[in-house]
Scaffold this active site. Structure first.
Site, PDB file in Angstrom:
ATOM      1  N   LYS A  47       7.562  19.212   2.753  1.00  0.00           N
ATOM      2  CA  LYS A  47       7.177  19.609   1.395  1.00  0.00           C
ATOM      3  C   LYS A  47       5.673  19.880   1.371  1.00  0.00           C
ATOM      4  CE  LYS A  47       6.092  17.939  -3.149  1.00  0.00           C
ATOM      5  NZ  LYS A  47       4.693  18.394  -2.987  1.00  0.00           N
ATOM      6  N   GLY A  90      -2.700  12.643   1.597  1.00  0.00           N
ATOM      7  CA  GLY A  90      -2.972  12.936   0.193  1.00  0.00           C
ATOM      8  C   GLY A  90      -3.774  11.810  -0.428  1.00  0.00           C
ATOM      9  N   SER A  91      -3.614  11.665  -1.749  1.00  0.00           N
ATOM     10  CA  SER A  91      -4.474  10.716  -2.470  1.00  0.00           C
ATOM     11  C   SER A  91      -4.069   9.275  -2.171  1.00  0.00           C
ATOM     12  CB  SER A  91      -4.378  10.982  -3.970  1.00  0.00           C
ATOM     13  OG  SER A  91      -3.108  10.579  -4.432  1.00  0.00           O
ATOM     14  N   GLY A 121      -0.341   7.725  -1.916  1.00  0.00           N
ATOM     15  CA  GLY A 121      -0.054   7.134  -0.608  1.00  0.00           C
ATOM     16  C   GLY A 121       0.345   5.670  -0.730  1.00  0.00           C
ATOM     17  N   GLU A 133      -2.292   8.886   5.401  1.00  0.00           N
ATOM     18  CA  GLU A 133      -3.666   9.369   5.592  1.00  0.00           C
ATOM     19  C   GLU A 133      -4.220   9.636   4.202  1.00  0.00           C
ATOM     20  OE1 GLU A 133      -6.511   9.345   7.401  1.00  0.00           O
ATOM     21  OE2 GLU A 133      -4.865   9.448   8.851  1.00  0.00           O
ATOM     22  N   CYS A 136     -10.805  15.194   3.249  1.00  0.00           N
ATOM     23  CA  CYS A 136     -10.803  13.722   3.288  1.00  0.00           C
ATOM     24  C   CYS A 136     -11.950  13.245   4.153  1.00  0.00           C
ATOM     25  CB  CYS A 136      -9.460  13.173   3.735  1.00  0.00           C
ATOM     26  SG  CYS A 136      -8.893  13.833   5.264  1.00  0.00           S
ATOM     27  N   GLU A 161     -13.847   8.207  -4.338  1.00  0.00           N
ATOM     28  CA  GLU A 161     -13.706   9.538  -3.755  1.00  0.00           C
ATOM     29  C   GLU A 161     -13.697  10.575  -4.885  1.00  0.00           C
ATOM     30  OE1 GLU A 161      -9.926  10.618  -1.766  1.00  0.00           O
ATOM     31  OE2 GLU A 161     -11.187  11.557  -0.233  1.00  0.00           O
TER      32      GLU A 161
END
Ligand code: UN1
Length: 493
Positions: free
Chosen positions: A174, A226-227, A231, A248, A282, A383
């Protein structure tokens, strides 16, 4: 308007419901890229079942034969590099020199994964008993669900999909709702390379569809980028379902500049690390920690250069920095800048949206530098995922490393110094999965372990040989050719 489909079991199909969603160009919101399949449970279920069926044969294909197909995948990515680069720029914004680099990372990963199919080493060791041999080797796990972000719409999925397939797994992928077209091209390339039906399946959709992949009983392993927010939720679900998961997530990466550094080089590094990909990596440099002796000098050098960066649509030649991804992201970034100023931090440059001429049609934000940032400030800790660099002053190397480590994340890091002792102390003491010496925090290479410590991940490493730890299990085999019952730990002692 162009309409794009899912790729399931070797067929291009609409979502079962017929529903679609649109995606637009972040550099020009009037430019609608197309309509994409809005997948729901039935689509994920079809993809997962196709992947499960295909797994029965794919796992038995000799690994080097799977490698031959992956080499073709690399060849086709190479042939389509420029065309794909433009497609990626149109849907996620970064300039074409960057999207072509993104494709190059997938090419490198394809060739590397292909070569690993002849090198998936195991261990053969002596047994503690006579006439007995001990072996161990990697085996595939089954169906892998891959869920990725839009900022590296080809490289990051390739890091997961290609090694997973090399190792004998099958995949349900996806892509982000912000980069479905790149996902469609990925599927086209897998099809053209001759990856058999069902081995690779693409289902496009919006965020919540990711849960259907995570929860699907036929999907055994999840690879996510992703975020942190999402995650961690995926991690919880996988914990409950006892599924292997590689996460990650966020970063708050810092570059340290010591007083003896080559300052021109350090500024080049900081600008590329902070504003490359519009700060939306990231691995982006979102903090700069400067030794007090060169603090004011470096800030002046940075501001002069940041103000000159050419911001515009990534498809226009000469553009150095593109838009941010969408309107909510623009709001988040601006919110962080306002909060920083309210906290008493100093705006050095930027700090606002760009609305000159045609740029008003896109999500453009000025390269922003905020100075005198302290450890407790929000802009030091969270972040942002945008073109905002928070600058702090350090009294010494120890202080710089302490600041560097005072965040919840630990992905990438960097130090600019000519002092070899300081460099090695930094390598030893910085809490991060990746440390660069005299290079920016961005720029990981496909054949090296990639990932972070602390809040960035859950202990896995993509890239290189380490990615196979995610997508394989170990089989241990004891072969006893003594023709008698030998009881380990008992008959031999
Ligand atoms: C990411 O932002 O998710 O090291 C990946 C780098 C790139 C990969 C970034 N090669 O910056």
């Amino acid at each position: 308007m162009e309409k794009f489909k899912n790729y399931i079991n070797g067929q291009w199909v609409d979502a079962v419901s017929g529903k679609t969603f649109k995606n637009i160009n972040p550099a020009n919101t009037e430019d609608i890229i197309g309509e994409f399949a809005f997948s729901e449970f039935q689509d994920v279920d079809n993809a997962a079942k196709a992947a499960r069926e295909a797994y029965k044969k794919w796992r038995l294909m000799p690994a080097p034969k799977r490698g031959d197909l992956l080499r073709k995948v690399g060849d086709i990515f190479n042939r389509r590099k420029q065309e794909l680069g433009r497609i990626m720029t149109r849907e996620m914004g970064k300039p074409t020199f960057e999207t072509e680099g993104d494709v190059q990372e997938a090419i490198d990963t394809a060739y590397y994964a292909a070569s690993e199919t002849r090198r998936l080493f195991g261990h053969t060791v002596p047994s503690e008993l006579d006439n007995k041999m001990n072996l161990s080797f990697r085996v595939p796990i089954g169906v892998v669900g891959v869920i990725t972000a839009w900022n590296f719409p080809v490289a990051v999925p390739s890091w997961k999909i290609l090694p997973a397939i090399a190792a004998g797994n099958t995949v349900v992928y996806k892509p982000s709702k912000e980069s479905p077209h790149s996902g469609v091209i990925f599927a086209e390339i897998m099809e053209e390379a001759g990856i058999p039906a069902g081995v690779f399946n693409l289902v496009t959709g919006t965020g919540s569809m990711g849960n259907l992949i995570v929860e699907h009983p036929e999907i055994n392993v999840i690879g996510f980028t992703g975020s942190t927010d999402i995650g961690c939720k995926i991690g919880e679900i996988c914990g409950r379902l006892n599924k292997k998961v590689s996460l990650e997530m966020g970063g708050k990466n810092a570059q340290i500049i010591m007083e003896d550094a080559n300052l021109e080089l350090a500024v080049d590094g900081a600008l590329w690390g902070a504003f490359g990909t519009t700060g939306q990596r990231c691995t982006a440099t979102s903090r700069l920690i400067i030794h007090k002796d060169v603090y004011d000098t470096v800030i002046d050098m940075l501001a002069t250069r940041a103000n000159k960066l050419k911001v515009g649509p990534g498809l226009v030649a000469g553009t150095e920095m593109g838009p941010v991804i969408n309107s909510p992201s623009l709001d988040t970034i601006h919110g962080y800048v306002q909060k920083a100023l309210a906290d008493g931090n100093r705006l050095v440059c930027g700090g606002e949206r760009i609305t000159d001429g045609d740029l008003a049609k896109g999500y453009f934000y000025k390269p922003t530098i905020i100075a005198d940032v302290k450890k407790g400030d929000t802009i030091f800790q969270e972040e942002i995922f945008g073109p905002v660099l928070a600058v702090s002053k350090a009294d010494s190397l120890d202080h710089a490393i302490e600041l560097q480590n005072s965040v919840d994340f630990g992905l990438s890091s960097s130090i600019f110094t000519k002092n070899v002792n300081d460099a090695f102390r930094a390598i030893r003491d910085i809490e991060a999965g990746i440390t660069y010496i005299n290079a920016p925090t961005i720029g990981a290479e496909a054949h090296m372990p990639f990932g972070g410590v602390k809040g960035t991940g859950n202990g896995h490493r993509e890239g290189g040989w380490t990615v196979f730890d995610i997508f394989t299990e170990w089989k241990t085999v004891y072969v006893d050719y003594s023709d008698k019952l030998q009881r380990a730990q008992i008959d031999n002692y």
